[in-house]
Design a protein around this motif. Structure first.
Motif, PDB file in Angstrom:
ATOM      1  N   GLY A   1       5.601  -2.466  -9.878  1.00 18.55           N
ATOM      2  CA  GLY A   1       6.169  -1.719 -10.996  1.00 18.55           C
ATOM      3  C   GLY A   1       5.588  -2.168 -12.323  1.00 18.55           C
ATOM      4  O   GLY A   1       4.870  -3.167 -12.411  1.00 18.55           O
ATOM      5  N   GLY A   2       5.888  -1.415 -13.360  1.00 20.85           N
ATOM      6  CA  GLY A   2       5.395  -1.778 -14.679  1.00 20.85           C
ATOM      7  C   GLY A   2       5.517  -0.636 -15.648  1.00 20.85           C
ATOM      8  O   GLY A   2       6.224   0.344 -15.403  1.00 20.85           O
ATOM      9  N   LEU A   3       4.805  -0.772 -16.763  1.00 24.34           N
ATOM     10  CA  LEU A   3       4.801   0.228 -17.821  1.00 24.34           C
ATOM     11  C   LEU A   3       3.509   1.028 -17.746  1.00 24.34           C
ATOM     12  O   LEU A   3       2.416   0.450 -17.663  1.00 24.34           O
ATOM     13  N   VAL A   4       3.632   2.337 -17.769  1.00 27.70           N
ATOM     14  CA  VAL A   4       2.459   3.205 -17.676  1.00 27.70           C
ATOM     15  C   VAL A   4       2.666   4.405 -18.580  1.00 27.70           C
ATOM     16  O   VAL A   4       3.812   4.841 -18.789  1.00 27.70           O
TER      17      VAL A   4
ATOM     18  N   LEU B   1       0.630   4.601 -10.723  1.00 29.19           N
ATOM     19  CA  LEU B   1       1.049   3.280 -10.269  1.00 29.19           C
ATOM     20  C   LEU B   1       1.145   3.304  -8.766  1.00 29.19           C
ATOM     21  O   LEU B   1       1.412   4.353  -8.175  1.00 29.19           O
ATOM     22  N   ARG B   2       0.956   2.135  -8.175  1.00 33.08           N
ATOM     23  CA  ARG B   2       1.122   2.004  -6.732  1.00 33.08           C
ATOM     24  C   ARG B   2       2.134   0.905  -6.466  1.00 33.08           C
ATOM     25  O   ARG B   2       1.924  -0.246  -6.833  1.00 33.08           O
ATOM     26  N   LEU B   3       3.225   1.288  -5.834  1.00 30.97           N
ATOM     27  CA  LEU B   3       4.254   0.329  -5.444  1.00 30.97           C
ATOM     28  C   LEU B   3       4.042  -0.099  -3.998  1.00 30.97           C
ATOM     29  O   LEU B   3       3.620   0.697  -3.169  1.00 30.97           O
ATOM     30  N   SER B   4       4.357  -1.347  -3.745  1.00 33.67           N
ATOM     31  CA  SER B   4       4.289  -1.859  -2.377  1.00 33.67           C
ATOM     32  C   SER B   4       5.622  -2.468  -1.991  1.00 33.67           C
ATOM     33  O   SER B   4       6.354  -2.981  -2.840  1.00 33.67           O
ATOM     34  N   CYS B   5       5.895  -2.431  -0.720  1.00 32.92           N
ATOM     35  CA  CYS B   5       7.115  -3.025  -0.175  1.00 32.92           C
ATOM     36  C   CYS B   5       6.710  -3.784   1.083  1.00 32.92           C
ATOM     37  O   CYS B   5       6.219  -3.177   2.040  1.00 32.92           O
ATOM     38  N   VAL B   6       6.891  -5.084   1.028  1.00 34.18           N
ATOM     39  CA  VAL B   6       6.544  -5.927   2.180  1.00 34.18           C
ATOM     40  C   VAL B   6       7.818  -6.309   2.909  1.00 34.18           C
ATOM     41  O   VAL B   6       8.798  -6.735   2.284  1.00 34.18           O
ATOM     42  N   ALA B   7       7.787  -6.165   4.219  1.00 34.15           N
ATOM     43  CA  ALA B   7       8.968  -6.439   5.029  1.00 34.15           C
ATOM     44  C   ALA B   7       8.763  -7.673   5.897  1.00 34.15           C
ATOM     45  O   ALA B   7       7.673  -7.897   6.425  1.00 34.15           O
ATOM     46  N   SER B   8       9.813  -8.435   6.032  1.00 36.17           N
ATOM     47  CA  SER B   8       9.817  -9.515   7.006  1.00 36.17           C
ATOM     48  C   SER B   8      10.652  -9.049   8.189  1.00 36.17           C
ATOM     49  O   SER B   8      11.476  -8.155   8.065  1.00 36.17           O
TER      50      SER B   8
ATOM     51  N   SER C   1       0.166  11.226 -11.777  1.00 38.47           N
ATOM     52  CA  SER C   1       0.670  12.201 -12.759  1.00 38.47           C
ATOM     53  C   SER C   1       2.100  11.873 -13.167  1.00 38.47           C
ATOM     54  O   SER C   1       2.979  12.746 -13.156  1.00 38.47           O
ATOM     55  N   LEU C   2       2.314  10.627 -13.501  1.00 42.06           N
ATOM     56  CA  LEU C   2       3.673  10.183 -13.812  1.00 42.06           C
ATOM     57  C   LEU C   2       4.226  10.862 -15.058  1.00 42.06           C
ATOM     58  O   LEU C   2       3.490  11.140 -16.018  1.00 42.06           O
ATOM     59  N   ARG C   3       5.524  11.113 -15.016  1.00 42.18           N
ATOM     60  CA  ARG C   3       6.227  11.783 -16.100  1.00 42.18           C
ATOM     61  C   ARG C   3       7.305  10.856 -16.664  1.00 42.18           C
ATOM     62  O   ARG C   3       7.721   9.905 -15.999  1.00 42.18           O
ATOM     63  N   LEU C   4       7.752  11.176 -17.843  1.00 41.57           N
ATOM     64  CA  LEU C   4       8.811  10.365 -18.459  1.00 41.57           C
ATOM     65  C   LEU C   4      10.023  10.272 -17.541  1.00 41.57           C
ATOM     66  O   LEU C   4      10.660   9.212 -17.437  1.00 41.57           O
ATOM     67  N   GLU C   5      10.325  11.366 -16.871  1.00 40.93           N
ATOM     68  CA  GLU C   5      11.513  11.398 -16.016  1.00 40.93           C
ATOM     69  C   GLU C   5      11.365  10.620 -14.718  1.00 40.93           C
ATOM     70  O   GLU C   5      12.317  10.510 -13.949  1.00 40.93           O
TER      71      GLU C   5
END
Length: 125
Positions: free
Chosen positions: A9-12, A18-25, A85-89
């Motif tokens: 996550g972050g500011l864009v 942005l690319r989010l990742s989720c690592v599972a154990s 194509s991120l939007r404010l919403e």
């Protein structure tokens, strides 16, 4: 037991990606359908998308369809959310979630048993 940890996550700026990742154990990841949800301040948690345990089936909310893509790598116990194509919403805390093994993807957050802590995505103008 499954633990999920999101990152990316972050500011864009609007229009960016942005690319989010989720690592599972835990050993059940490869047999669990995964979902991404988001929650903006003062709003209800919202379904973003889901991917089947095999990775062969995906489904998206209408608001993100064509802009967001979910993928998974069962060898790395990782599920990703590519957001273009991120939007404010789209500003929200994004969380990944896992269902119990061998159940299909779902847009209903109550169907998910395990949740990550979330990662903040902020889209600016």
């Amino acid at each position: 037991q499954v633990q999920l940890v999101e990152s990316g996550g972050g500011l864009v700026q609007a229009g960016g990606s942005l690319r989010l990742s989720c690592v599972a154990s835990g050993r059940i990841f490869s047999s669990s359908s995964m979902g991404w949800f988001r929650q903006a301040p003062g709003k209800e948690r919202e379904f973003v998308g889901t991917i089947s345990w095999s990775g062969q089936s995906t489904s998206y909310a209408g608001s993100v369809k064509g802009r967001f893509t979910i993928s998974r790598d069962n060898n790395k116990n990782t599920v990703s959310l590519q957001m273009n194509s991120l939007r404010l919403e789209d500003t929200a805390v994004y969380s990944c979630a896992a269902r119990t093994p061998y159940t299909g993807g779902s847009s209903n957050s109550n169907d998910y048993k395990y949740w990550g802590q979330g990662t903040q995505v902020t889209v600016s103008s």
